[in-house]
Design a protein around this motif. Structure first.
Motif, PDB file in Angstrom:
ATOM      1  N   THR A  13       6.516  11.943  -2.183  1.00  0.00           N
ATOM      2  CA  THR A  13       6.625  12.220  -3.332  1.00  0.00           C
ATOM      3  C   THR A  13       5.131  11.832  -4.422  1.00  0.00           C
ATOM      4  OG1 THR A  13       8.848  13.270  -3.428  1.00  0.00           O
ATOM      5  CG2 THR A  13       7.437  13.355  -5.370  1.00  0.00           C
ATOM      6  N   ARG A  14       5.197  10.558  -4.329  1.00  0.00           N
ATOM      7  CA  ARG A  14       4.263  10.102  -4.968  1.00  0.00           C
ATOM      8  C   ARG A  14       2.603  10.457  -4.450  1.00  0.00           C
ATOM      9  NH1 ARG A  14       4.269   5.661  -8.249  1.00  0.00           N
ATOM     10  NH2 ARG A  14       2.579   4.511  -6.892  1.00  0.00           N
ATOM     11  N   ARG A  15       2.598  10.435  -3.120  1.00  0.00           N
ATOM     12  CA  ARG A  15       1.463  10.679  -1.926  1.00  0.00           C
ATOM     13  C   ARG A  15       0.619  12.517  -2.426  1.00  0.00           C
ATOM     14  NH1 ARG A  15       2.897   8.834   3.138  1.00  0.00           N
ATOM     15  NH2 ARG A  15       2.509   6.393   2.823  1.00  0.00           N
ATOM     16  N   ALA A  16       2.316  13.058  -2.539  1.00  0.00           N
ATOM     17  CA  ALA A  16       2.715  14.596  -2.525  1.00  0.00           C
ATOM     18  C   ALA A  16       1.411  14.690  -3.949  1.00  0.00           C
ATOM     19  CB  ALA A  16       3.428  15.390  -2.973  1.00  0.00           C
ATOM     20  N   LYS A  17       1.977  13.834  -4.906  1.00  0.00           N
ATOM     21  CA  LYS A  17       1.299  13.891  -6.976  1.00  0.00           C
ATOM     22  C   LYS A  17       0.406  13.388  -6.560  1.00  0.00           C
ATOM     23  CE  LYS A  17       6.166  14.911  -8.727  1.00  0.00           C
ATOM     24  NZ  LYS A  17       6.949  14.527  -9.818  1.00  0.00           N
ATOM     25  N   ARG A  26      -0.076  10.415  -7.142  1.00  0.00           N
ATOM     26  CA  ARG A  26      -0.119   9.064  -7.936  1.00  0.00           C
ATOM     27  C   ARG A  26      -0.748   7.807  -7.562  1.00  0.00           C
ATOM     28  NH1 ARG A  26       1.361  12.127 -11.945  1.00  0.00           N
ATOM     29  NH2 ARG A  26       3.836  12.814 -11.580  1.00  0.00           N
ATOM     30  N   ALA A  27      -1.573   6.844  -7.767  1.00  0.00           N
ATOM     31  CA  ALA A  27      -2.414   6.007  -7.159  1.00  0.00           C
ATOM     32  C   ALA A  27      -1.119   4.740  -6.624  1.00  0.00           C
ATOM     33  CB  ALA A  27      -2.832   5.392  -9.017  1.00  0.00           C
ATOM     34  N   VAL A  28      -1.373   4.527  -6.485  1.00  0.00           N
ATOM     35  CA  VAL A  28      -0.871   2.733  -5.850  1.00  0.00           C
ATOM     36  C   VAL A  28      -0.609   2.065  -6.544  1.00  0.00           C
ATOM     37  CG1 VAL A  28      -1.173   0.812  -4.497  1.00  0.00           C
ATOM     38  CG2 VAL A  28      -1.105   2.881  -3.210  1.00  0.00           C
ATOM     39  N   GLY A  29       0.144   1.024  -7.556  1.00  0.00           N
ATOM     40  CA  GLY A  29      -0.255   0.314  -9.006  1.00  0.00           C
ATOM     41  C   GLY A  29       0.453   0.754  -9.409  1.00  0.00           C
ATOM     42  N   SER A  30       0.622   2.663  -9.416  1.00  0.00           N
ATOM     43  CA  SER A  30       2.083   3.085 -10.575  1.00  0.00           C
ATOM     44  C   SER A  30       3.293   2.853 -10.237  1.00  0.00           C
ATOM     45  CB  SER A  30       0.683   3.769 -11.431  1.00  0.00           C
ATOM     46  OG  SER A  30       1.424   4.791 -11.889  1.00  0.00           O
ATOM     47  N   ALA A  31       3.904   3.021 -11.101  1.00  0.00           N
ATOM     48  CA  ALA A  31       4.935   2.446 -11.473  1.00  0.00           C
ATOM     49  C   ALA A  31       5.553   4.646 -11.834  1.00  0.00           C
ATOM     50  CB  ALA A  31       5.949   2.242 -12.197  1.00  0.00           C
ATOM     51  N   GLU A  32       4.791   5.232 -11.930  1.00  0.00           N
ATOM     52  CA  GLU A  32       4.893   6.590 -12.202  1.00  0.00           C
ATOM     53  C   GLU A  32       5.646   7.358 -10.893  1.00  0.00           C
ATOM     54  OE1 GLU A  32       3.012  10.367 -14.575  1.00  0.00           O
ATOM     55  OE2 GLU A  32       1.829   8.868 -14.421  1.00  0.00           O
ATOM     56  N   VAL A  33       6.467   8.106 -11.012  1.00  0.00           N
ATOM     57  CA  VAL A  33       6.623   9.164  -9.841  1.00  0.00           C
ATOM     58  C   VAL A  33       5.698  10.661  -9.816  1.00  0.00           C
ATOM     59  CG1 VAL A  33       9.003  10.034  -8.905  1.00  0.00           C
ATOM     60  CG2 VAL A  33       9.429   7.842 -10.333  1.00  0.00           C
ATOM     61  N   LEU A  61       1.128  -1.354  -0.242  1.00  0.00           N
ATOM     62  CA  LEU A  61       0.063  -0.299   0.444  1.00  0.00           C
ATOM     63  C   LEU A  61       0.937   1.063   0.193  1.00  0.00           C
ATOM     64  CD1 LEU A  61      -2.998  -1.625   2.287  1.00  0.00           C
ATOM     65  CD2 LEU A  61      -2.357  -1.089  -0.015  1.00  0.00           C
ATOM     66  N   GLU A  62       2.003   1.526   0.428  1.00  0.00           N
ATOM     67  CA  GLU A  62       2.968   2.601  -0.200  1.00  0.00           C
ATOM     68  C   GLU A  62       2.831   3.190   1.190  1.00  0.00           C
ATOM     69  OE1 GLU A  62       3.586   4.434  -3.695  1.00  0.00           O
ATOM     70  OE2 GLU A  62       3.365   2.612  -5.118  1.00  0.00           O
TER      71      GLU A  62
END
Length: 146
Positions: free
Chosen positions: A133-137, A139-146, A21-22
């Motif tokens: 960083t991913r939370r701030a942007k 980004r969905a869990v399950g995506s490798a996009e930063v 779940l990051e």
């Protein structure tokens, strides 16, 4: 998404993982860097641990320029990506060892034991930064996009 974070060094490789779940980034182990043998072992570990993406620390100078060892980290990350087929992200590792040292000391880890755990803790610091960083942007869990 479960990330495998690696602090690549010429002597050792620090390993850390996030949960699926990051939410948490946890140090795993420090392994000696044995070149090709390490790549094979890390690829097996990634599969066993269910890693879905790789993060490799990129050594940069204070001004943001790549250090002399950055090409080695890039080559290592790309070779591991090729072996695993997992998405790869390079991450600024500036000051991660300093932060890892501070965190280990704050947790009461004795100085002699901190050295042995430092690289894995530094990998966890990078993963924690990635998660933030991913939370701030958004980004969905399950995506490798930063």
């Amino acid at each position: 998404m479960r990330w495998m974070g690696l602090d690549h060094g010429t002597k050792n490789i620090g390993i850390a993982f996030t949960d699926d779940l990051e939410i948490l980034a946890s140090p795993f182990e420090v392994w000696p860097n044995q070149g090709e043998a390490s790549l094979a072992r890390l690829a097996r570990l990634a599969k066993e641990e269910g890693a879905q993406a790789l993060l490799v620390g990129l050594p940069l100078h204070k001004d943001g320029a790549e250090s002399a060892t950055a090409p080695l980290a890039r080559k290592f990350g790309e070779a591991l990506r090729d072996r695993t087929g997992l998405p790869l992200v390079f991450w600024d590792e500036r000051l991660t060892s300093v932060e890892a040292e501070r965190l280990l000391a704050a947790r009461g880890v004795k100085a002699k034991d901190r050295k042995a755990r430092l690289d894995a803790a530094a990998a966890a610091v990078m993963l924690a930064d990635l998660i933030e960083t991913r939370r701030a942007k958004g980004r969905a869990v399950g995506s490798a996009e930063v």
